[in-house]
Scaffold this motif. Structure first.
Motif, PDB file in Angstrom:
ATOM      1  N   HIS A 198      23.199  -7.778  79.206  1.00  0.00           N
ATOM      2  CA  HIS A 198      21.706  -8.536  79.054  1.00  0.00           C
ATOM      3  C   HIS A 198      20.879  -8.631  79.036  1.00  0.00           C
ATOM      4  N   VAL A 199      20.656  -7.658  78.484  1.00  0.00           N
ATOM      5  CA  VAL A 199      19.233  -7.274  77.261  1.00  0.00           C
ATOM      6  C   VAL A 199      19.427  -7.595  76.090  1.00  0.00           C
ATOM      7  N   ILE A 200      20.518  -7.300  76.149  1.00  0.00           N
ATOM      8  CA  ILE A 200      21.305  -8.271  74.419  1.00  0.00           C
ATOM      9  C   ILE A 200      20.748  -9.418  74.268  1.00  0.00           C
ATOM     10  N   ASN A 201      22.567 -10.191  75.525  1.00  0.00           N
ATOM     11  CA  ASN A 201      21.882 -11.337  75.462  1.00  0.00           C
ATOM     12  C   ASN A 201      20.268 -12.303  75.853  1.00  0.00           C
ATOM     13  N   SER A 202      19.539 -11.288  76.313  1.00  0.00           N
ATOM     14  CA  SER A 202      18.065 -12.532  76.536  1.00  0.00           C
ATOM     15  C   SER A 202      17.324 -12.048  75.401  1.00  0.00           C
ATOM     16  N   VAL A 203      17.749 -11.402  74.277  1.00  0.00           N
ATOM     17  CA  VAL A 203      16.945 -11.062  73.942  1.00  0.00           C
ATOM     18  C   VAL A 203      17.739 -11.885  72.337  1.00  0.00           C
ATOM     19  N   ARG A 204      19.138 -12.715  72.573  1.00  0.00           N
ATOM     20  CA  ARG A 204      19.622 -13.416  71.019  1.00  0.00           C
ATOM     21  C   ARG A 204      19.603 -14.649  71.656  1.00  0.00           C
ATOM     22  N   GLU A 205      19.085 -15.524  73.509  1.00  0.00           N
ATOM     23  CA  GLU A 205      19.164 -16.260  73.630  1.00  0.00           C
ATOM     24  C   GLU A 205      17.455 -16.992  73.849  1.00  0.00           C
ATOM     25  N   ASN A 206      16.636 -15.836  73.731  1.00  0.00           N
ATOM     26  CA  ASN A 206      15.051 -15.701  73.347  1.00  0.00           C
ATOM     27  C   ASN A 206      14.516 -16.048  72.084  1.00  0.00           C
ATOM     28  N   GLY A 207      15.472 -15.627  71.096  1.00  0.00           N
ATOM     29  CA  GLY A 207      14.987 -15.283  69.630  1.00  0.00           C
ATOM     30  C   GLY A 207      14.064 -13.918  69.844  1.00  0.00           C
ATOM     31  N   THR A 208      14.028 -13.358  70.453  1.00  0.00           N
ATOM     32  CA  THR A 208      13.032 -11.875  70.454  1.00  0.00           C
ATOM     33  C   THR A 208      13.725 -10.960  69.211  1.00  0.00           C
ATOM     34  N   GLY A 209      13.808  -9.580  70.006  1.00  0.00           N
ATOM     35  CA  GLY A 209      14.519  -8.655  69.315  1.00  0.00           C
ATOM     36  C   GLY A 209      14.673  -7.377  69.905  1.00  0.00           C
TER      37      GLY A 209
END
Length: 237
Positions: free
Chosen positions: A116-127
């Motif tokens: 979920h962390v990785i998905n969140s990073v990908r979806e929100n353009g963070t890192g």
């Protein structure tokens, strides 16, 4: 008056009481010593936020410089530390900004939460920056979707520090203590020590304390004693 004599004079008032003062080594980007084993990892950290993928993994042995690089990236990106475990809120944090997860293989994680962390990073353009002693293919991942996400991450290997880097590190560690030793003595230590940045820290710290306690300067004989004490091969030639 030589630097060695200056060092001796600096020590004499405290020679009977070698207190374990904290010598905080500078750990910013300008203090980073760049040599071949670190070059690829330094390049990826410096390229933020223009990463080739939103998830980067720094993999390397203990004492290879992962923590220093992670600290540089944390300061540059404003990342917050996470530990992807059930109920940790790590995925929410990852949606709001860059996040960092150090010592992945040592601390462990929950497969679903890290997914979920990785998905969140990908979806929100963070890192997301992760550090590990092991490559992700060796992590105990059982969730197929997470394994797929990890395969898409950018993995950068940090090699064991070479002679050049260890020499620079030892000189810097002594300089952090306002001590300057002969290049030949630095080479003597490097040729006999364990190849790790942690070992360099231990050796310099022990030499500083021992010389302080005895009211003497740092010599080859003292270095040989410390290296032998720490389990390194150091004949006092």
């Amino acid at each position: 008056m030589t630097d060695a004599k200056n060092a001796d004079l600096r020590r004499k008032p405290a020679e009977q009481l070698p207190l374990a003062f904290a010598h905080d080594a500078a750990s910013g980007r300008d203090d980073l010593l760049v040599a071949h084993p670190l070059s690829a990892a330094v390049k990826i950290v410096d390229s933020w936020p223009s990463w080739p993928s939103p998830v980067v993994i720094l993999a390397g042995p203990v004492g290879s410089g992962k923590s220093h690089l992670a600290n540089i990236w944390r300061e540059r990106s404003g990342a917050i530390a996470i530990h992807p475990k059930t109920g940790s809120g790590a995925a929410v944090a990852a949606a709001n900004g860059p996040v960092i997860f150090e010592d992945v293989d040592r601390l462990g994680f929950d497969d679903t939460e890290l997914f979920h962390v990785i998905n969140s990073v990908r979806e929100n353009g963070t890192g997301l920056l992760m550090t590990s002693r092991l490559w992700p293919m060796s992590w105990p991942v059982t969730l197929p979707d997470l394994r797929s996400r990890l395969k898409a991450a950018t993995v950068v290997e940090i090699g064991e520090p070479d002679e050049e880097l260890l020499s620079q590190v030892i000189v810097k560690l002594f300089a952090d203590r306002q001590l300057y030793i002969d290049d030949k003595l630095v080479l003597y230590i490097v040729n006999r020590m364990e190849r790790s940045l942690n070992a360099a820290q231990l050796i310099v710290d022990r030499l500083d304390r021992l010389a302080l306690g005895r009211g003497t300067r740092i010599t080859r004989i003292l270095a040989a004693e410390v290296l032998n004490e720490l389990g390194n091969s150091a004949p006092a030639d």
